[in-house]
Design a protein around this motif. Structure first.
Motif, PDB file in Angstrom:
ATOM      1  N   LYS A 158       0.845  -1.212   0.000  1.00 13.00           N
ATOM      2  CA  LYS A 158       0.000   0.000   0.000  1.00 13.00           C
ATOM      3  C   LYS A 158       0.870   1.248   0.000  1.00 13.00           C
ATOM      4  O   LYS A 158       0.611   2.210  -0.727  1.00 13.00           O
ATOM      5  CB  LYS A 158      -0.920   0.027   1.231  1.00 13.00           C
ATOM      6  CG  LYS A 158      -2.086  -0.943   1.141  1.00 13.00           C
ATOM      7  CD  LYS A 158      -2.886  -0.931   2.429  1.00 13.00           C
ATOM      8  CE  LYS A 158      -3.958  -2.012   2.373  1.00 13.00           C
ATOM      9  NZ  LYS A 158      -4.213  -2.645   3.665  1.00 13.00           N
ATOM     10  N   GLN A 159       1.903   1.241   0.837  1.00 17.22           N
ATOM     11  CA  GLN A 159       2.746   2.441   0.905  1.00 17.22           C
ATOM     12  C   GLN A 159       3.530   2.625  -0.391  1.00 17.22           C
ATOM     13  O   GLN A 159       3.780   3.756  -0.805  1.00 17.22           O
ATOM     14  CB  GLN A 159       3.672   2.383   2.127  1.00 17.22           C
ATOM     15  CG  GLN A 159       4.283   3.729   2.496  1.00 17.22           C
ATOM     16  CD  GLN A 159       3.229   4.812   2.744  1.00 17.22           C
ATOM     17  OE1 GLN A 159       2.565   5.277   1.810  1.00 17.22           O
ATOM     18  NE2 GLN A 159       3.047   5.193   4.003  1.00 17.22           N
ATOM     19  N   ARG A 160       3.878   1.530  -1.064  1.00 22.57           N
ATOM     20  CA  ARG A 160       4.561   1.675  -2.349  1.00 22.57           C
ATOM     21  C   ARG A 160       3.602   2.237  -3.406  1.00 22.57           C
ATOM     22  O   ARG A 160       4.020   2.993  -4.290  1.00 22.57           O
ATOM     23  CB  ARG A 160       5.181   0.342  -2.777  1.00 22.57           C
ATOM     24  CG  ARG A 160       6.455   0.060  -1.970  1.00 22.57           C
ATOM     25  CD  ARG A 160       7.182  -1.143  -2.483  1.00 22.57           C
ATOM     26  NE  ARG A 160       6.650  -2.384  -1.936  1.00 22.57           N
ATOM     27  CZ  ARG A 160       6.688  -3.556  -2.562  1.00 22.57           C
ATOM     28  NH1 ARG A 160       7.195  -3.650  -3.768  1.00 22.57           N
ATOM     29  NH2 ARG A 160       6.210  -4.631  -1.966  1.00 22.57           N
ATOM     30  N   VAL A 161       2.318   1.896  -3.316  1.00 21.28           N
ATOM     31  CA  VAL A 161       1.322   2.546  -4.178  1.00 21.28           C
ATOM     32  C   VAL A 161       1.299   4.049  -3.864  1.00 21.28           C
ATOM     33  O   VAL A 161       1.257   4.890  -4.767  1.00 21.28           O
ATOM     34  CB  VAL A 161      -0.094   1.945  -3.995  1.00 21.28           C
ATOM     35  CG1 VAL A 161      -1.139   2.747  -4.770  1.00 21.28           C
ATOM     36  CG2 VAL A 161      -0.123   0.482  -4.424  1.00 21.28           C
ATOM     37  N   GLY A 162       1.383   4.378  -2.578  1.00 25.56           N
ATOM     38  CA  GLY A 162       1.432   5.787  -2.160  1.00 25.56           C
ATOM     39  C   GLY A 162       2.619   6.516  -2.781  1.00 25.56           C
ATOM     40  O   GLY A 162       2.495   7.668  -3.199  1.00 25.56           O
ATOM     41  N   ILE A 163       3.751   5.830  -2.860  1.00 25.26           N
ATOM     42  CA  ILE A 163       4.936   6.435  -3.472  1.00 25.26           C
ATOM     43  C   ILE A 163       4.681   6.671  -4.967  1.00 25.26           C
ATOM     44  O   ILE A 163       4.948   7.759  -5.486  1.00 25.26           O
ATOM     45  CB  ILE A 163       6.187   5.535  -3.275  1.00 25.26           C
ATOM     46  CG1 ILE A 163       6.547   5.435  -1.784  1.00 25.26           C
ATOM     47  CG2 ILE A 163       7.375   6.081  -4.073  1.00 25.26           C
ATOM     48  CD1 ILE A 163       7.627   4.402  -1.464  1.00 25.26           C
ATOM     49  N   ALA A 164       4.149   5.665  -5.641  1.00 29.67           N
ATOM     50  CA  ALA A 164       3.868   5.809  -7.082  1.00 29.67           C
ATOM     51  C   ALA A 164       2.860   6.931  -7.325  1.00 29.67           C
ATOM     52  O   ALA A 164       2.975   7.699  -8.282  1.00 29.67           O
ATOM     53  CB  ALA A 164       3.354   4.487  -7.657  1.00 29.67           C
ATOM     54  N   ARG A 165       1.873   7.047  -6.441  1.00 28.54           N
ATOM     55  CA  ARG A 165       0.864   8.107  -6.581  1.00 28.54           C
ATOM     56  C   ARG A 165       1.492   9.490  -6.409  1.00 28.54           C
ATOM     57  O   ARG A 165       1.114  10.449  -7.075  1.00 28.54           O
ATOM     58  CB  ARG A 165      -0.257   7.919  -5.548  1.00 28.54           C
ATOM     59  CG  ARG A 165      -1.358   8.967  -5.671  1.00 28.54           C
ATOM     60  CD  ARG A 165      -2.402   8.826  -4.586  1.00 28.54           C
ATOM     61  NE  ARG A 165      -1.776   8.796  -3.271  1.00 28.54           N
ATOM     62  CZ  ARG A 165      -2.421   8.546  -2.142  1.00 28.54           C
ATOM     63  NH1 ARG A 165      -3.721   8.303  -2.162  1.00 28.54           N
ATOM     64  NH2 ARG A 165      -1.777   8.534  -1.002  1.00 28.54           N
ATOM     65  N   ALA A 166       2.465   9.569  -5.507  1.00 30.90           N
ATOM     66  CA  ALA A 166       3.170  10.848  -5.349  1.00 30.90           C
ATOM     67  C   ALA A 166       4.013  11.144  -6.593  1.00 30.90           C
ATOM     68  O   ALA A 166       4.042  12.276  -7.082  1.00 30.90           O
ATOM     69  CB  ALA A 166       4.048  10.812  -4.102  1.00 30.90           C
ATOM     70  N   LEU A 167       4.675  10.116  -7.118  1.00 26.40           N
ATOM     71  CA  LEU A 167       5.575  10.316  -8.266  1.00 26.40           C
ATOM     72  C   LEU A 167       4.838  10.803  -9.511  1.00 26.40           C
ATOM     73  O   LEU A 167       5.377  11.578 -10.299  1.00 26.40           O
ATOM     74  CB  LEU A 167       6.314   9.015  -8.602  1.00 26.40           C
ATOM     75  CG  LEU A 167       7.360   8.529  -7.607  1.00 26.40           C
ATOM     76  CD1 LEU A 167       7.873   7.151  -8.016  1.00 26.40           C
ATOM     77  CD2 LEU A 167       8.517   9.512  -7.509  1.00 26.40           C
ATOM     78  N   ILE A 168       3.602  10.349  -9.692  1.00 30.01           N
ATOM     79  CA  ILE A 168       2.887  10.688 -10.927  1.00 30.01           C
ATOM     80  C   ILE A 168       2.542  12.184 -10.980  1.00 30.01           C
ATOM     81  O   ILE A 168       2.256  12.732 -12.034  1.00 30.01           O
ATOM     82  CB  ILE A 168       1.627   9.808 -11.119  1.00 30.01           C
ATOM     83  CG1 ILE A 168       1.290   9.716 -12.616  1.00 30.01           C
ATOM     84  CG2 ILE A 168       0.444  10.347 -10.322  1.00 30.01           C
ATOM     85  CD1 ILE A 168       0.271   8.664 -12.950  1.00 30.01           C
ATOM     86  N   GLN A 169       2.616  12.848  -9.831  1.00 28.96           N
ATOM     87  CA  GLN A 169       2.412  14.302  -9.819  1.00 28.96           C
ATOM     88  C   GLN A 169       3.620  15.057 -10.387  1.00 28.96           C
ATOM     89  O   GLN A 169       3.544  16.274 -10.529  1.00 28.96           O
ATOM     90  CB  GLN A 169       2.224  14.801  -8.374  1.00 28.96           C
ATOM     91  CG  GLN A 169       0.985  14.303  -7.672  1.00 28.96           C
ATOM     92  CD  GLN A 169       0.905  14.823  -6.239  1.00 28.96           C
ATOM     93  OE1 GLN A 169       0.384  14.138  -5.374  1.00 28.96           O
ATOM     94  NE2 GLN A 169       1.419  16.011  -5.964  1.00 28.96           N
ATOM     95  N   ASP A 170       4.719  14.336 -10.643  1.00 29.88           N
ATOM     96  CA  ASP A 170       5.989  14.991 -11.001  1.00 29.88           C
ATOM     97  C   ASP A 170       6.356  16.071  -9.994  1.00 29.88           C
ATOM     98  O   ASP A 170       6.592  17.230 -10.355  1.00 29.88           O
ATOM     99  CB  ASP A 170       5.912  15.621 -12.409  1.00 29.88           C
ATOM    100  CG  ASP A 170       6.089  14.567 -13.483  1.00 29.88           C
ATOM    101  OD1 ASP A 170       6.879  13.631 -13.265  1.00 29.88           O
ATOM    102  OD2 ASP A 170       5.425  14.681 -14.525  1.00 29.88           O
ATOM    103  N   PRO A 171       6.414  15.696  -8.725  1.00 31.27           N
ATOM    104  CA  PRO A 171       6.706  16.694  -7.690  1.00 31.27           C
ATOM    105  C   PRO A 171       8.186  17.059  -7.669  1.00 31.27           C
ATOM    106  O   PRO A 171       9.015  16.320  -8.207  1.00 31.27           O
ATOM    107  CB  PRO A 171       6.321  15.962  -6.404  1.00 31.27           C
ATOM    108  CG  PRO A 171       6.645  14.531  -6.691  1.00 31.27           C
ATOM    109  CD  PRO A 171       6.312  14.339  -8.158  1.00 31.27           C
ATOM    110  N   LYS A 172       8.506  18.156  -7.023  1.00 32.50           N
ATOM    111  CA  LYS A 172       9.900  18.517  -6.772  1.00 32.50           C
ATOM    112  C   LYS A 172      10.347  17.920  -5.438  1.00 32.50           C
ATOM    113  O   LYS A 172      11.522  17.720  -5.192  1.00 32.50           O
ATOM    114  CB  LYS A 172      10.052  20.043  -6.712  1.00 32.50           C
ATOM    115  CG  LYS A 172       9.835  20.727  -8.038  1.00 32.50           C
ATOM    116  CD  LYS A 172      10.995  20.443  -8.977  1.00 32.50           C
ATOM    117  CE  LYS A 172      10.785  20.979 -10.386  1.00 32.50           C
ATOM    118  NZ  LYS A 172      10.760  22.423 -10.459  1.00 32.50           N
ATOM    119  N   ILE A 173       9.365  17.697  -4.575  1.00 38.75           N
ATOM    120  CA  ILE A 173       9.669  17.185  -3.231  1.00 38.75           C
ATOM    121  C   ILE A 173       8.500  16.328  -2.746  1.00 38.75           C
ATOM    122  O   ILE A 173       7.350  16.597  -3.105  1.00 38.75           O
ATOM    123  CB  ILE A 173       9.961  18.361  -2.263  1.00 38.75           C
ATOM    124  CG1 ILE A 173      10.381  17.863  -0.883  1.00 38.75           C
ATOM    125  CG2 ILE A 173       8.770  19.314  -2.151  1.00 38.75           C
ATOM    126  CD1 ILE A 173      10.990  18.940   0.005  1.00 38.75           C
TER     127      ILE A 173
END
Ligand code: ADP
Ligand code: ADP
Length: 244
Positions: A158-173
């Motif tokens: 679940k937390q790795r899905v959370g990481i992928a969900r954050a990454l798809i935003q193309d965040p800086k941080i």
């Protein structure tokens, strides 16, 4: 300019949950550079969560300022914060997934923003977006779980899905509030390894609240120690003294 410049950041809570401690956070100064991996450590109640949430204004700071890419976001209007939130992603201890949806739909929600958490239909997304979501799940080792419902995944998954969900935003941080606090040691390590690797690969900075000093020492470029709302330490893992 640094990615984030934090000056005199402080928060006093009032209301029913407020305790004897007047300041949940007080006078915190620090700078986060692009691509840096920073751990924030300290005992429960030290202000770690308040610190992270003041940065992206999930909580309104009572004092101090947050400058993101040279722009003061401390007093940005709510409506303008949405744009900032795509560049400052966040990961939570409780994952914040939509459990009746599958992993890839949860990742795609990172693109829509959090107002649309129930807009679950895959038809809303372009083929490119779906391919990208799949690719990111694959990066965190979940390619074969893309169509599994979130509630069928283990905590670490679940937390790795959370990481992928954050990454798809193309965040800086990415701000991570106790991302492994609900996980067993083996899953914790795996989540930390994925988080550290993918953020470095994508050149994304990361600030992670942790209870575990050992993980902070192992994974971070820099450690910030908080106690009773104040910064009591800041340095590289080499500079950490045993008492912290
Ligand atoms: P940590 O993440 O290090 O455990 P927190 O930032 O959650 O620390 O909490 C810092 C302090 O602020 C604690 O004393 C806590 O009780 C208090 N606090 C946190 N959230 C609230 C709230 N919503 N209302 C009142 N006090 C709060
Ligand atoms: P609201 O403004 O109604 O609170 P939001 O869309 O701002 O709704 O937030 C809804 C949920 O998403 C909340 O649980 C919040 O903690 C979370 N959230 C807000 N900002 C972010 C972010 N940048 N990254 C991840 N989750 C976020």
């Amino acid at each position: 300019v640094p990615l984030l410049k934090i000056t005199g950041l402080g928060k006093s809570y009032d209301g029913p949950r407020a305790t004897g401690q007047r300041h949940a956070l007080q006078g915190v100064d620090t700078t986060i550079e692009a691509g840096e991996f920073v751990a924030v450590i300290g005992p429960s109640g030290a202000g770690k969560s308040t610190f992270l949430r003041c940065i992206n204004r999930l909580i309104e700071p009572s004092e101090g300022s947050v400058v993101f890419e040279g722009r003061d976001i401390t007093h940005l209007r709510r409506g303008d914060l949405r744009a900032v939130h795509t560049k400052i992603a966040m990961i939570f201890q409780n994952y914040n997934l939509v459990y009746r949806l599958c992993a890839i739909q949860n990742v795609l929600h990172g693109r829509l923003g959090y107002k649309n958490a129930l807009a679950g239909a895959l038809g809303l997304y372009t083929e490119d977006e779906k391919a990208r979501a799949f690719e990111l799940l694959d990066e965190v080792g979940l390619g074969e779980f893309a169509y599994r419902r979130a509630d069928q995944l283990s905590g670490g998954q679940k937390q790795r899905v959370g990481i992928a969900r954050a990454l798809i935003q193309d965040p800086k941080i990415i701000l991570c509030d106790e991302p492994i606090a609900s996980l067993d040691p083996k899953s914790s390590r795996m989540v930390m390894e994925h988080l550290c690797r993918v953020t470095r690969q994508h050149g994304i900075a990361c600030v992670v609240n942790l209870h575990q000093v050992d993980f902070a020492l192992e994974f971070s470029d820099r450690i910030i120690g908080l106690r009773e709302g104040e910064k009591v330490f800041e340095g590289t893992p080499d500079e950490v003294t045993p008492q912290v």
